[in-house]
Design an enzyme around this catalytic site. Structure first.
Site, mmCIF file in Angstrom:
data_model
loop_
_atom_site.group_PDB
_atom_site.id
_atom_site.type_symbol
_atom_site.label_atom_id
_atom_site.label_comp_id
_atom_site.label_asym_id
_atom_site.label_seq_id
_atom_site.Cartn_x
_atom_site.Cartn_y
_atom_site.Cartn_z
ATOM 1 N N GLY A 1 0.979 -1.125 0.421
ATOM 2 C CA GLY A 1 -0.016 0.025 -0.155
ATOM 3 C C GLY A 1 0.782 1.674 -0.199
ATOM 4 O O GLY A 1 0.463 2.596 0.654
ATOM 5 N N CYS B 1 -19.905 3.587 -25.146
ATOM 6 C CA CYS B 1 -20.864 4.052 -25.107
ATOM 7 C C CYS B 1 -21.521 3.692 -24.036
ATOM 8 O O CYS B 1 -22.671 3.075 -23.260
ATOM 9 C CB CYS B 1 -22.096 3.072 -25.583
ATOM 10 S SG CYS B 1 -23.384 3.680 -26.398
ATOM 11 N N GLU B 2 -21.158 5.025 -22.532
ATOM 12 C CA GLU B 2 -21.469 5.182 -21.380
ATOM 13 C C GLU B 2 -20.403 6.812 -20.846
ATOM 14 O O GLU B 2 -19.709 6.351 -21.464
ATOM 15 C CB GLU B 2 -20.941 4.422 -20.316
ATOM 16 C CG GLU B 2 -21.226 4.067 -19.125
ATOM 17 C CD GLU B 2 -21.173 2.683 -18.214
ATOM 18 O OE1 GLU B 2 -20.890 2.901 -17.053
ATOM 19 O OE2 GLU B 2 -21.564 1.813 -19.141
#
Length: 402
Positions: free
Chosen positions: A222, A332-333
């Site tokens: 992390g 298409c979004e």
């Protein structure tokens, strides 16, 4: 934000392999690994590359060649690691909510195993008893990380065995005579506070007396990497010094030799990776210029999934006057990469370079809208090598039953 490769080389790669294309710089991976090795040289430390970030077999082989071990989140990642040539003793498998037969398979390969539930730990004990040293993943109830979706150590997280279940954990270990070799925790991604790792170590120190056969304290990964040009990566030297101080001041410091493990993923490959795209169209929209590129969330989902920032540079026109653009994909979004980004003048056909795309870029890509996945290229010793072909029509139909 400077790339670790010259613009001219990216443009040549675009010409030779087409766009969109993922590009990885091998020597940058090595530089990141050496930072960790040097920073933690004050402790007995081992590093396992968290390969969920990027699993291309050529990248795995390169990471093995520089001396790093490997961390896996699924049995197929374990198989990839072994296929890449890693010795089982250098492979770590950390399970998460999986069927017990996957843990059994990991044991059959002889790799290091971490278990993250009481249920699977009890099954493990009944099957293997004291014969196979194992690690347990603890949920420390520490909130850390840059986004709740990638924070894994807090009190509502699905990951690990909650510390408040210690009594039940001890019962299972005792009744089944389980050999606990490793205590593991992982608090999240994008950690920039040094204290998070110190707090994690303190949690493990408190648990140590309950597991007399302990050999390893595992703090996960992390480590923060810089996405914005003004950001800095986490001070790994300070973490190393802080952990050394914590060990020296702990009562058992003189009595027990413990190894410290880390699983860096993004830290090793993020800044070494780039997504190279081409501008398809420019559109004026209520005073904003939209630059539509030939990629989308099907190739790089992080901006839409995590609101992640990726620095973008126009490598075709680096001296052009700066203007504000919205950079969008061809899906298409809504797939907006950048909402109001200052870029050197963008023209149709220009190549835009997305930085910090080595981790969870290609790895999370899809065929949404029946689009092909892009090619991958590895730059090593100055030369560019194709390490994954761009998908073609037949690939979309490959596993469909017709």
């Amino acid at each position: 934000m400077q790339s670790s490769l010259p613009n001219e080389q990216f443009l040549q790669i675009a010409k030779e392999f087409g766009t969109p294309v993922y590009v990885y710089h091998a020597e940058k991976i090595k530089t990141q690994y050496e930072k960790l090795v040097n920073a933690f040289s004050v402790l007995d430390t081992k590093f396992f590359y968290a390969c969920k970030a990027l699993t291309n077999i050529n990248v795995l082989r390169y990471i093995k060649s520089i001396g790093c071990n490997i961390d896996c989140s699924s049995i197929n990642e374990v198989k990839l690691a072994l296929h890449a040539g890693f010795e089982p003793r250098n492979v770590l498998y950390t399970s998460n909510g999986i069927a017990f037969d996957e843990i059994e398979e990991a044991v059959s390969y002889g790799v290091n195993v971490n278990i993250d539930s009481l249920s699977n730990l009890e099954k493990f004990g009944k099957k293997f008893g004291h014969n196979y040293p194992v690690g347990i993943r603890i949920r420390p109830n520490i909130m850390a990380g840059g986004n709740i979706k990638i924070s894994t150590g807090h009190s509502k997280s699905k990951f690990g065995i909650p510390v408040e279940q210690l009594d039940e954990l001890k019962r299972i270990v005792k009744e089944n005579n389980i050999h606990i070799r490793t205590l593991h925790l992982h608090t999240g991604s994008e950690i920039k506070e040094v204290d998070v790792f110190i707090k994690g170590m303190e949690v493990l120190f408190e648990l140590m007396p309950h597991f007399p056969e302990l050999e390893v304290l595992d703090l996960g990964g992390g480590f923060k990497v810089p996405y914005h040009p003004h950001e800095k990566e986490i001070d790994v030297v300070a973490i190393g010094a802080g952990l050394k101080k914590a060990f020296d001041e702990h009562p058992t410091a003189d009595h027990k030799k413990l190894q410290v493990w880390f699983e860096p993923g993004k830290f090793l490959v993020c800044e070494a990776g780039y997504l190279l795209t081409q501008v398809n169209v420019l559109k004026a929209n209520n005073g904003v210029t939209i630059a539509g590129v030939n990629t989308g969330l099907n190739h790089l989902i992080r901006p839409m999934m995590y609101d992640a920032y990726h620095h973008i540079t126009n490598i075709s026109n680096p001296a052009g006057a700066e203007q504000h653009y919205m950079v969008t994909g061809y899906i298409c979004e809504t797939d907006t990469f950048a909402d109001d980004r200052l870029l050197n003048e963008v023209r149709e056909g220009d190549c835009l370079l997305f930085h910090n795309a080595g981790a969870y870029g290609f790895e999370m890509s899809s065929n949404y809208n029946s689009r092909y996945k892009p090619a991958e290229v590895l730059v090593k010793d100055g030369g560019a090598q194709l390490i994954r072909k761009r998908e073609e029509w037949d690939d979309l139909l490959k596993n469909q039953v017709i």
